[in-house]
Design a protein around this motif. Sequence first.
Motif, mmCIF file in Angstrom:
data_model
loop_
_atom_site.group_PDB
_atom_site.id
_atom_site.type_symbol
_atom_site.label_atom_id
_atom_site.label_comp_id
_atom_site.label_asym_id
_atom_site.label_seq_id
_atom_site.Cartn_x
_atom_site.Cartn_y
_atom_site.Cartn_z
ATOM 1 N N LEU A 137 0.893 -1.208 0.054
ATOM 2 C CA LEU A 137 0.030 0.016 0.078
ATOM 3 C C LEU A 137 0.935 1.182 0.011
ATOM 4 O O LEU A 137 0.445 2.205 -0.807
ATOM 5 C CB LEU A 137 -0.854 0.083 1.368
ATOM 6 C CG LEU A 137 -1.856 -1.238 1.471
ATOM 7 C CD1 LEU A 137 -2.821 -0.936 2.700
ATOM 8 C CD2 LEU A 137 -2.868 -1.522 0.315
ATOM 9 N N PHE A 138 1.867 1.346 0.913
ATOM 10 C CA PHE A 138 2.738 2.352 0.948
ATOM 11 C C PHE A 138 3.520 2.610 -0.175
ATOM 12 O O PHE A 138 3.454 3.863 -0.787
ATOM 13 C CB PHE A 138 3.825 2.189 2.164
ATOM 14 C CG PHE A 138 4.567 3.293 2.301
ATOM 15 C CD1 PHE A 138 4.533 4.442 2.634
ATOM 16 C CD2 PHE A 138 6.135 2.979 1.994
ATOM 17 C CE1 PHE A 138 5.472 5.551 2.666
ATOM 18 C CE2 PHE A 138 7.119 3.979 1.906
ATOM 19 C CZ PHE A 138 6.839 5.262 2.536
ATOM 20 N N SER A 139 4.288 1.600 -0.928
ATOM 21 C CA SER A 139 5.137 1.516 -2.031
ATOM 22 C C SER A 139 4.063 2.336 -3.077
ATOM 23 O O SER A 139 4.526 3.041 -3.994
ATOM 24 C CB SER A 139 5.589 0.435 -2.484
ATOM 25 O OG SER A 139 6.462 0.237 -1.362
ATOM 26 N N ALA A 140 2.993 1.478 -3.551
ATOM 27 C CA ALA A 140 2.242 1.883 -4.573
ATOM 28 C C ALA A 140 1.613 3.343 -4.601
ATOM 29 O O ALA A 140 1.606 4.301 -5.621
ATOM 30 C CB ALA A 140 1.043 1.026 -4.682
ATOM 31 N N GLY A 141 1.008 3.795 -3.608
ATOM 32 C CA GLY A 141 0.696 5.107 -3.258
ATOM 33 C C GLY A 141 1.592 6.196 -3.233
ATOM 34 O O GLY A 141 1.221 7.139 -4.199
ATOM 35 N N ILE A 142 2.743 6.176 -2.802
ATOM 36 C CA ILE A 142 3.777 7.163 -2.587
ATOM 37 C C ILE A 142 4.634 7.281 -3.930
ATOM 38 O O ILE A 142 4.738 8.457 -4.596
ATOM 39 C CB ILE A 142 4.553 6.833 -1.634
ATOM 40 C CG1 ILE A 142 5.307 8.218 -0.896
ATOM 41 C CG2 ILE A 142 5.783 5.778 -2.071
ATOM 42 C CD1 ILE A 142 4.331 8.869 -0.281
#
Length: 424
Positions: A137-142
């Motif tokens: 979630l963090f990698s895809a979003g940021i």
Amino acid sequence: MAEKPQNETTAPAPVPEELPPEGGIRGWLCVLGSFFCMFCSFGFLNSMGVFQKTYEETILHEYSPSSISWIFAVQLALVLALGPLYGRIFDTYGPAPVLYPCSVICVFSLCMTSLAHEYYQIFLAQGLLFGIGVGGLFSAGILCVGQWFVRRRGLATGIASTGSSVGGVICPIFMDRVMEKKGFAGATRYVALLMGVLLVAACILTRARLPRKKWNRELKWFDVTLFKQKEFMLFTVGTYLTMWGMWAPFNYISTMAVNQGFSPALALYLISMINATSVPGRVIPPFLADIFGHFNIFTLCACGSGVTIFALWLPFNYHHSHAGLIVFALIFGFFSGALVSLFMPCVAKLGKLETLGQRFGTFQIAISVSCLTGLPIEGALLHRQHDNDYSGLQIFSGLSLLLGTLFLGLSTSGLAKQRGTWKV
């Protein structure tokens, strides 16, 4: 040679779109999707103190604070350690192959946590499985925000990262209120339901700007040669030390407050206070960073976090003060909020946009070691001081942040000389 008719026009060759549009409807919708990703990732992780306190008082009361903190340390480490994998997939195929399965994993892991009663069950469900999901979630979003913005990347990333602050405000209060009526297991399942709804919206809104590519088998997962770049190496070391000390207040301020006579509800709300002031911390410093340089503002905020721990947290270990801890929570929240929102724009500045996922992944796996070891070290220091003297972990946290500031300053200075401008 015949001349072309005067009314005939030659169509200009299409110009490749090399720079992001700096916004637009699709760009800002992506920011909103990233906001939901951050709410469900770091927003939930920012409320780790709720679980630390609850586990110490209930089902894991026979375990030391250091042993319990390994659950959250593994979570934090996996958010970053899987960066090379998620970054490679993102660079090649876009966010969907990362975001969709990881959303399911996060909701499933929380449901399993609500059913767990033993340490190993909680460790596997909340520490290992949730960490794997939340890293995606963090990698895809940021990373997706980084594709849509360059000139205003700091502001866009800051707005998206306020999701983690809003999540960190809502989750402790939500958990506390629901636990009174439904118990810990019921509250965890309600959080899973909330997270599921938000992640459906995130999957719809988060879209890549760059086209898909073929999988490059020769591309390195962890590119050690990046550390030959002096500024990248110094920045990574500085961020490593910064993250080593930054998470201590999030995890231990509630238990410290209870030991000093705070009501259990007010002790949990301290975590919400830290996250509440991190909302302006995630917007104002990134906005200023777009003007005065991302490295400059990042370094100042790391220094501010370290100074705040020594000036406003350490003294209240010896002189108990409800007001003092509240003031510390509010000020520390502002500085620490900027750190999470600014390290991605800094990493992006150190290379090409096309390899952002690989570079960010390499950076992430290095920083993950810091997140894995920081909380257990601080928990061990607390246990060595009979679980009621917090000075050891406070000094460790503050020194780590100030030492990290030194390396960040060296990186900033080197980059400024290299580019011939102080705005870096």
